[in-house]
Structures are given as C-alpha cells and as structure tokens.
Design a protein around this motif. Sequence first.
Motif, mmCIF file in Angstrom:
data_model
loop_
_atom_site.group_PDB
_atom_site.id
_atom_site.type_symbol
_atom_site.label_atom_id
_atom_site.label_comp_id
_atom_site.label_asym_id
_atom_site.label_seq_id
_atom_site.Cartn_x
_atom_site.Cartn_y
_atom_site.Cartn_z
ATOM 1 N N PRO A 11 -4.260 -0.640 2.305
ATOM 2 C CA PRO A 11 -3.034 0.148 2.467
ATOM 3 C C PRO A 11 -3.017 0.947 3.763
ATOM 4 O O PRO A 11 -1.954 1.352 4.219
ATOM 5 C CB PRO A 11 -3.062 1.114 1.274
ATOM 6 C CG PRO A 11 -3.999 0.517 0.302
ATOM 7 C CD PRO A 11 -4.998 -0.261 1.089
ATOM 8 N N SER A 13 1.676 6.157 -8.974
ATOM 9 C CA SER A 13 0.238 5.959 -8.775
ATOM 10 C C SER A 13 -0.514 6.302 -10.063
ATOM 11 O O SER A 13 -1.490 5.643 -10.409
ATOM 12 C CB SER A 13 -0.274 6.763 -7.575
ATOM 13 O OG SER A 13 -0.364 8.134 -7.842
ATOM 14 N N GLY A 21 0.792 -1.222 0.000
ATOM 15 C CA GLY A 21 0.000 0.000 0.000
ATOM 16 C C GLY A 21 0.828 1.278 0.000
ATOM 17 O O GLY A 21 0.269 2.372 -0.018
ATOM 18 N N TRP A 58 2.548 2.778 -2.278
ATOM 19 C CA TRP A 58 2.298 3.657 -3.422
ATOM 20 C C TRP A 58 0.960 4.381 -3.275
ATOM 21 O O TRP A 58 0.821 5.521 -3.750
ATOM 22 C CB TRP A 58 2.364 2.874 -4.738
ATOM 23 C CG TRP A 58 1.193 1.956 -5.001
ATOM 24 C CD1 TRP A 58 1.068 0.656 -4.620
ATOM 25 C CD2 TRP A 58 -0.022 2.285 -5.693
ATOM 26 N NE1 TRP A 58 -0.147 0.152 -5.027
ATOM 27 C CE2 TRP A 58 -0.824 1.120 -5.691
ATOM 28 C CE3 TRP A 58 -0.504 3.435 -6.315
ATOM 29 C CZ2 TRP A 58 -2.092 1.087 -6.288
ATOM 30 C CZ3 TRP A 58 -1.757 3.405 -6.909
ATOM 31 C CH2 TRP A 58 -2.539 2.238 -6.887
ATOM 32 N N VAL A 59 0.014 3.746 -2.620
ATOM 33 C CA VAL A 59 -1.291 4.384 -2.429
ATOM 34 C C VAL A 59 -1.156 5.555 -1.454
ATOM 35 O O VAL A 59 -1.623 6.665 -1.730
ATOM 36 C CB VAL A 59 -2.327 3.369 -1.891
ATOM 37 C CG1 VAL A 59 -3.644 4.066 -1.578
ATOM 38 C CG2 VAL A 59 -2.526 2.234 -2.888
ATOM 39 N N ARG A 60 -0.513 5.291 -0.328
ATOM 40 C CA ARG A 60 -0.338 6.368 0.655
ATOM 41 C C ARG A 60 0.471 7.516 0.046
ATOM 42 O O ARG A 60 0.117 8.693 0.195
ATOM 43 C CB ARG A 60 0.348 5.818 1.909
ATOM 44 C CG ARG A 60 -0.482 4.756 2.645
ATOM 45 C CD ARG A 60 0.127 4.367 3.994
ATOM 46 N NE ARG A 60 1.469 3.839 3.894
ATOM 47 C CZ ARG A 60 1.772 2.562 3.642
ATOM 48 N NH1 ARG A 60 0.800 1.659 3.467
ATOM 49 N NH2 ARG A 60 3.025 2.164 3.559
ATOM 50 N N ASP A 61 1.533 7.164 -0.681
ATOM 51 C CA ASP A 61 2.350 8.199 -1.314
ATOM 52 C C ASP A 61 1.551 8.985 -2.345
ATOM 53 O O ASP A 61 1.658 10.206 -2.432
ATOM 54 C CB ASP A 61 3.565 7.563 -2.005
ATOM 55 C CG ASP A 61 4.567 7.022 -0.999
ATOM 56 O OD1 ASP A 61 4.395 7.304 0.214
ATOM 57 O OD2 ASP A 61 5.499 6.306 -1.417
ATOM 58 N N GLY A 62 0.757 8.262 -3.131
ATOM 59 C CA GLY A 62 -0.021 8.918 -4.189
ATOM 60 C C GLY A 62 -1.033 9.892 -3.612
ATOM 61 O O GLY A 62 -1.142 11.040 -4.061
ATOM 62 N N LEU A 63 -1.757 9.441 -2.599
ATOM 63 C CA LEU A 63 -2.791 10.306 -2.016
ATOM 64 C C LEU A 63 -2.148 11.518 -1.331
ATOM 65 O O LEU A 63 -2.667 12.638 -1.409
ATOM 66 C CB LEU A 63 -3.641 9.511 -1.028
ATOM 67 C CG LEU A 63 -4.505 8.405 -1.664
ATOM 68 C CD1 LEU A 63 -5.242 7.599 -0.596
ATOM 69 C CD2 LEU A 63 -5.503 8.983 -2.674
ATOM 70 N N GLY A 99 -1.604 11.680 -8.459
ATOM 71 C CA GLY A 99 -0.725 11.600 -7.288
ATOM 72 C C GLY A 99 0.736 11.600 -7.704
ATOM 73 O O GLY A 99 1.225 12.574 -8.268
ATOM 74 N N THR A 100 1.409 10.475 -7.467
ATOM 75 C CA THR A 100 2.801 10.345 -7.899
ATOM 76 C C THR A 100 2.841 9.759 -9.308
ATOM 77 O O THR A 100 1.820 9.336 -9.851
ATOM 78 C CB THR A 100 3.562 9.373 -6.975
ATOM 79 O OG1 THR A 100 2.912 8.107 -7.041
ATOM 80 C CG2 THR A 100 3.576 9.878 -5.542
ATOM 81 N N GLY A 149 -7.303 11.255 -6.546
ATOM 82 C CA GLY A 149 -6.097 11.346 -5.726
ATOM 83 C C GLY A 149 -4.968 10.468 -6.235
ATOM 84 O O GLY A 149 -3.804 10.871 -6.271
ATOM 85 N N LEU A 150 -5.306 9.256 -6.655
ATOM 86 C CA LEU A 150 -4.270 8.336 -7.123
ATOM 87 C C LEU A 150 -3.865 8.629 -8.564
ATOM 88 O O LEU A 150 -2.686 8.505 -8.915
ATOM 89 C CB LEU A 150 -4.749 6.886 -6.990
ATOM 90 C CG LEU A 150 -4.928 6.392 -5.545
ATOM 91 C CD1 LEU A 150 -5.531 4.998 -5.522
ATOM 92 C CD2 LEU A 150 -3.591 6.415 -4.797
#
Lengths: 311, 311, 254, 254
Positions: free
Chosen positions: D34, D156, B289, B291-296, D152-153, D148-149
């Motif tokens: 996550p 993501s 997870g 990448w999810v936390r980083d993305g958000l 995001g990065t 958000g995703l």
Amino acid sequence: SEQEREFQDKIDNDIKIEPRDWMPDDYRRTLIRQMGQHAHSEVVGQLPEGNWITRAPTLERKAILLAKVQDEAGHGLYLYSAAETLGESRDELVRLLHEGRMKYSSIFNYPTLNWADIGAVGWLVDGAAIVNQVALQRTSYGPYSRAMIRICKEESFHARQGYHAIMNMAFGTPEQKRQAQSAVDRLWFPAIMMFGPTDADSTNSDQSMAWKIKVKSNDELRQQFVDQTVPQIEYLGLDLPDAGIKWNEERGHYDFSDPDWSEFFDVIKGNGPCNVDRLKDRVAAWDDGEWVRDGLMAHAQKKAAAKVAAE
Amino acid sequence: SEQEREFQDKIDNDIKIEPRDWMPDDYRRTLIRQMGQHAHSEVVGQLPEGNWITRAPTLERKAILLAKVQDEAGHGLYLYSAAETLGESRDELVRLLHEGRMKYSSIFNYPTLNWADIGAVGWLVDGAAIVNQVALQRTSYGPYSRAMIRICKEESFHARQGYHAIMNMAFGTPEQKRQAQSAVDRLWFPAIMMFGPTDADSTNSDQSMAWKIKVKSNDELRQQFVDQTVPQIEYLGLDLPDAGIKWNEERGHYDFSDPDWSEFFDVIKGNGPCNVDRLKDRVAAWDDGEWVRDGLMAHAQKKAAAKVAAE
Amino acid sequence: MSVDKQHLLQFLLRQGDNTLVLGHRVSEWCGHSPILEEDIALANTALDLIGQTQMWLGYAAEVQGEGKSADDLAFLRDAWDFRNVLLTELPNGDFGRTLLRQFLFDAFQSVLMGRLMQSSDETVAAIAAKASKEVAYHVERSADTVVGLGDGTEESHRRMQEALEYLWPYVGEMFASDETDAAMAAAGIAPDPASLREEYDALISKVLTDATLDIPAATYAHKGGRTGYMHTEHLGHLLTSMQWLQRAYPGCEW
Amino acid sequence: MSVDKQHLLQFLLRQGDNTLVLGHRVSEWCGHSPILEEDIALANTALDLIGQTQMWLGYAAEVQGEGKSADDLAFLRDAWDFRNVLLTELPNGDFGRTLLRQFLFDAFQSVLMGRLMQSSDETVAAIAAKASKEVAYHVERSADTVVGLGDGTEESHRRMQEALEYLWPYVGEMFASDETDAAMAAAGIAPDPASLREEYDALISKVLTDATLDIPAATYAHKGGRTGYMHTEHLGHLLTSMQWLQRAYPGCEW
C-alpha cells in the motif's frame, strides 16, 4: 387423509410421483433439500478436482479430468432442473447455499493434495456416490429417479477412470506409490462418512424410507461400499487404511472401524479443512459474475424488444 | 536578472544549490521531473525483479534479490524526499505517474523471462544506471547530489552481485548459458537506450547541462557504458549482442550499432511489452492500499487527539 | 533434418502451443464461472483445445523425429521454446476478457482452419478438418457472448470495451509472417498469415459492431510469442503449474 | 539415525519450514504494498525469515546426515514432506490479513525463541539467539500495524476483524504437541509448545484489545501442517513457483 393414503399407495406400488401429482408438504420439502444438496455437491465438487486441472501431468489426463468436471457441472444442472419441477428455483437454492443454509457433501471439504488424490476422488468418492445413486434410481420421485439413471452412467465411467489413474500411481515409482497410499489413507474415512451418520443417529430416516426418498439405510450403503472397495485396495497392493478392516465370514461382509464421527459433525458445522475456502470460491464466482448475468439478460431483453417492435 | 546571474555563478563555481536558495522556475521544474522520474523508476523497477523473487533458485539468491529490491524501494524514498525539498509532495508525484503524466525508465517495460535476466538486470541495468548516477553525484542541486552519492554505493554492490549471478549462468550448463545469452541479447539494446536519445535528438539538454542538472551528454554516457561492458560480455564467453560492436583504435572506444530508436519512442509512448501491466500493477497496489493508508492515518489522529485530551 | 522439416516443425509447434496455452488458460476457470452453463462451456472449450493440442504436438513430435511424444513437447520445454502467440498466454482477467480473447482467437482459427483443410500435407489437412468443426462451434459461441456482453448493460459494455483495448495490441501478431510462413506457403502446407487478415477483419468487425464495441485506432502490435524471442512474463508462471508434475517426477507413467 | 535424531530433524524442519514458507508468502508482496515504506518493511521481513531458514534447514541437513544442503531441503521436498504450520502457508489475502498472520506468528516466535535461547542444544540456542533479535523487531512492528488498522477506520476495523475470523482457527496448531515435542522437551532442546500458550495468549490479548478486535469464540483448530499429514491445497501451488528452477534444471550451480 384420502390424498395421503393414495400417495402412499402409489409409492408402495412403485408408481413414480410426478411433478403435478399431489404430495405432502414434507415430502416436497425433504426432496428439495436432498436434491438441492446433491446439486450443490456436484457444483462444489468441481473445486477439489479443478485444483489439479492446471497441474495434470499429461495431455490425456488433463482431457479426462476436464471431461469429468464438465460432466459434474452437467449433473448439477440436471439436479437443479429436477428440483425446479417441485417449484424451487435454482437461484433460490444457490442463495441458500451461499448463505450457509444448505449443505453439500462433506467430502468436498477435504483437500486434494497430490495427483493420486484425483484418482482417489474418482474411484472412492464417485464410487461411494454411485452406491448411493444406484439405490436412488428406484427413488419415488420421477424426475429425481430419471436424473439418477442418467447420472449413474457417467459416474461409473468416472469411477473406472479414477481407478485407472490411481492404478498407474500405485504400480508406478515408489514416490508415486507413496502418493497413492497417502490418498487412500486420507480419503478413506471421509469417503465412508459420505453415507451419513450411523442408522442409530440418523434423523428422519424412517419417514424418508417410507416415502422411498431414501431406499437403503446409511449403514447398508456404507457396508456395500466397503465390501466392493476393500478388494480393490488390495489389488492395488496398498496397505488398508483402517486396521479394523477384516473379512467376517459369518456376516459375509467386511468389518471395519467407525470413522471419527466428531470430525464428521465438525465438518458439517463448517469446520472442515476446506469449508471456508470452498464457500468463498463459490460466492466469489457468483458475485464476480453478476455483471455477466446482468449483461446477458439485458441484451436478451433488448433483442426481444426489438423483435416485438419489428413485428 | 541579478538573481539569475548569482545563481549561475554558484553553479559555475560548483557551489551546490540548496532548498532555500533562489532558483529559476524552470530549474525547479526540470529537477522535479528528473528526480520524480528517477524515483518512479526505482519503485517500478521492483516489479521485473519481483517477478523472480518467488522463483529464486536458492535461499541465498532469494535473500540477495530481496535485499536488492528492498534497497531499490529505499532509493525511491530518498529521491521522493529530495523532490519534496523542492515543494513537490510524493503523493502528487505518484498521482502524476498513475495518470500516465510522468514516466519511469523505459527499461522496466521489458520483461524478465529467465533467471539470467535477473543477473543481467543487476549487471546491465544497474550498471547503466550507475554510469548515469556517478555523473550526477556532481549535479548542482545539493539534496539530489547527496542522494546520488548514497545510491551509487548500493548500486555498485548490486551490479557486482548481478554480474556474479550471470557468471554462474554463463559458466554453467549449456541450458544455463543459453539463458545468459538470451538475457544479454534481449537486454542489450534496451540497456543502451536507458541513456536517452542521441545528443542530436535530445531536447533541452543544453539548458540542463548549463545548470548542471545533467553533467554529461547522453552519447558520452552511453559510450562509457559500452566501453566498460563489452569486455565483461567477452569475459563471460557470450556472443556480443550487436554485430556492430568493434574496437575503434583511433577513437579509443568501441563502435556499436544504434538501437532501433523507433522502438524506444514506442516504449516511451506506452507501447512497450510491459507498460500496461507495470502501470496496472502500481495503480492496483495504490488503490488496494487506500484503506490501509486511511486506517493508519485515522489511528494516528485518534492517538494524537487522546494525547492532547490527556494533557 | 532438412530445412523444410525445421520449418514444418516450427509451424506445428505454433499451432499446438496456441491451443495448449489457451486451453490451459481456459481450464483455470473450472468451477469459477459466472453461471453453471459457462462452467460447462468453458470446460468443453478447454477440452477441445487440449484435444487439438494432442494432434498438433503429436505430429510435431513425429516430424521432429527425436523419439519424443506430444507430452514431452508440452511438459518439458521452457518458456522460450514455446511458439504460441502472446494473445493466448495473457491472464484471464474477468470473464468478459476471457471470452473476448477466445473470440479473437476463434475467429483467427476459423479462417485458418478453413485454409488448412486444403493443405498439401495430408496430416495437417486432417487435423484441420477435425479442428474446424470444433472451431466453428467455438467462434459462434464466443461471438454470441461478446455481442451479449458488449450490447448488455452499461457496465458490461464498459468492461468489454476495456478488454478490447487491452487485447487489441496482441491481435496483430497472429498475422505476422516470417521465413517459416514463407516456406509453408511455398510448399502449399499453410497460407501466409498476412493473407488471412482481410477475412479476419471482416469477421470481427461485424461481431464487434453488433457488440457496439469500438475497435481501437492504435496499430501497435506486440510480438515475440510465435518466434519465441520475447514472451510475456505470464507464460513462465503458467508453466510452473502446467509442468509441475513432469518436472518434479521425471520419467513416470501417469 | 537414532530415534532422537529423527525427532530433532523433525523439530528443525518445523522451524525451518515455518520461516521458509512464511518468508515466501511475504516476498509475494514485493512491489505491491500500500505504501513504499511497507514494500521496504515486507522485503526486510521476508529477508530475515529466509535468513533464519538458512540456519534452521542448514542444521537440519547436518543432523539428517545424508549429505544434503539447506537448499536441497527447501527446493526438493514435495508438499507432504513440509512441516510448517498451516498458518504460514495461507494465501496473503489483503494487506491486513498478511500483517495479522505475521503478528500471530511473530508473537509465537517471540515466545518460542526466548525459550530456545536456553536450549541444551548449542546450535539451536545460537540460532534462536540470532533470530530472537529479528523477531523482537518483527513483533513490535506487526503489532503496531495490527493496532493501527484494527483501531483505524470503520473499514479497516471490519477487514481486520474478518482477517482474524479467517486466521483464528489456524492459531491452535502452533501449540499442538506430539511425540517429537515430548522428546525435545525431555532432552531440554525445546519446550513443549502447549506450555507456551499462556504467555502467547497474554501477549496477543493485549494487542488485539488495543486493536479493538474480538477474539473469536470458536475453539476449532485446523491441523496437519506440522505433522505433514494434511496441508492446505495452497502449499502445493506455492511450491510450483518456489521450486521451479531446481525442479526444471536439477543439479545446477546458481
């Protein structure tokens, strides 16, 4: 040229072409493509059947299915080896498959959805494959022809076992019979598409026929399959999957409806029900296994080095 | 010191300690450990029940189980928040868990092996937790005490639902009753181990009791649980899981056998039936997870920056 | 049924469930191996294990004497009635873990089948004689692969060592003994499993040393499979697939 | 049963199977999200979907009139009798794919439920009214996460774009129409799904644009779920878990 004439003479006289013989580049390329696709089909073909190995209903059925899938992987090996005699490595062929630049039989892009499908795959799919492969036993390239002879023996065994499995379903409970009917209904047209487009739409067929890479035309093979299969469906007591199937006294063959060729071309383009999942599974198997191949290779090299040092 | 005396006076007078109040470092550390372990237990506790969510036998049972697991994750949140009032972040606590440096309740290292286990987890495991948590409603640290009050309400609901589920099994078919008996037999000793070692072997208990971090001793709580649970087992018509269970008229309590404490310490050390799988599952969830936390997070920062720029 | 028969039945279920469950696990690899030769080898291993299952459970059903078939035993018992050791039901993990699990089991079988060929029970002896040929091939193959991967690249070594750490606590259960084992030993039907440990340890020590792998020091042994008291959570999920058709369509011919 | 009732039954099964199968998929995440807040949110989503299933299949069973319950329909039909769209049965993949699948379905439901609240069938209207509140919350939440995703990065974004490529060919089936849909439309029970596409496209275009994701150009649409003609191979495996207890222990009270 002289070489070309000699080459064609051999073919015309049913003398097999062997790996060291001269051959036209196009002959080599066409053969590599055809054998490679055939090998890929054996490998990818493990997946729809593997989908039911963990759910096989009896120990006996599980054993039969395991043996069949094992044979198919073995066929893949024969065929990759035959392709290697033409100078194309297995790794390269696999790379082309994984990059989507080589195909495998369109039939394996259809799902196996009930246990009768496993019988139907053996009976209809291997059955169709055999019709094609029996013809290819007479193909002009020696290693390919010999691979076909070995493979055909095992395939007819599979086809018989498949027919036996679907017989148990068709002659079983109403629920089982319903599954058998569903299997035939769903797999009939995909099976007759296995012979490729109609002769009218088949590109490059003439040259392949002249080189005896192909021995019979798509439509001839398809007709042969239909003729042998329709009575089997009737024996099972199942409804025919195509209202257009009818004995034609005059032709001495069954008439049947054209499949939906737009579906065929969609599947070939990658849009079939399972294309994405099948390729993903194969690529994942390959990528996840890289460390295994590397590890075993490294060990073999260490052993070889140790042996040299000891000498 | 003066501060220490004032602090202990408050506790002795049942005045709650609040986040900004002075407190001894050991009090803080002990509380963080206890609340953290409690939070981790709620989170890891999702796994043995989650193991049966996909196999819940009816829509109603599936809904009940989903709601319960959702509540447990919520309890985890309350408790991490309560720990944060002491200056310890959730991420840090999770890191310690994943590195094996913080524990969770030993009970969750036992497997759920049949559907009756799900009832038994609600009834016995949540039941044991409640006995502990009801006592902790009177704990000296305000945020912890208030979290316990909220949590207890939901937990008693779960315990009742669990008992109802195992009732259906115990009063059901012979096969169902057998599963209920197996659940009680397997989970009884692990459940009574949840209160920790015997008072004689319990380290640091005196200080925790003086600070009212602990309110009752392990053995007191265990006896209370046994006393309330034995009649329930009898009502279900199941055999008692311990031949040593017997009403002691003189004590006014049930006698019962000691669990195998070597098993308890083995589980604590990481050797329980499921320790490795549970921790692996949690670590994988966290790592997968990332990448999810980083993305958000990245998106939230972009939005914040855009807002600033627009102002 | 006399007490001896109950013990014999338990013993046979332990044999048959080991091969059934491990055969199922191995069959999950179908079409997903690192290399085509391994697809063939794993299918072949699974096939042998299922074949042995037919013999063990077939005899178990006969001893049970309730008119059931090997298929009934395989497909209509729930998890708690299975008697396989936990090792066989563990998830496959990566290819290395699958092969290491196979080796740890093959090594046990190779020692056990050798002894069972001398069984006072003729059927047991006959099954063992047939199985032992297959087992000899399996253990050679899995040992080679374990050595190749253990002594391969840094990554393959690391993965194999991790697999060994994971699997090791499940080895001890194969050598646990209870009253069934005592009854089998007394009747000359099968050796006490504990008596096989020395030979087993010698065999695996050699292979794991060649594989440059360190046998974990921990002596804790998970148990509960061969008694049925406490399987892992994994077995129940395995059965949902394995038994699906027999459960959904009871009483059919297949 | 009159022809209309058969069509109504089909329509109700399509609704109930969609929420049942998707609810099952979402519930597979339990304890593996996550972040803890997502464990809660996903359990909540699954719970709502199962609740809607109880209403849809409960009414379906009533219309069927064979004395069956919602549970009978959920747990005792095999794959080919399921009528959910293929989208709902696809494997979860990573968290991003799960949330994107959820959004693509939530968006459809938000449009459909709005219309069904006007249904000439009072029960359908009442179910839709209740479901629409939950759906409004779901679509807001899944849309936010997709944005958000997606925005995001780099990683993501890439994962979300890949998820969209994978899922997109399964969107079209939600808007397929057949004689059942025609019958429902004629009776004023439900709109022709094809008529919802424009509103749907507007909704998802906005969200996917905010998410900086490109809608794939390909127009090929997989189908076969809502007719039951050809599900994916995934559904059969899902059912082995979902229906296990009811299949293994028929006729019990739970």
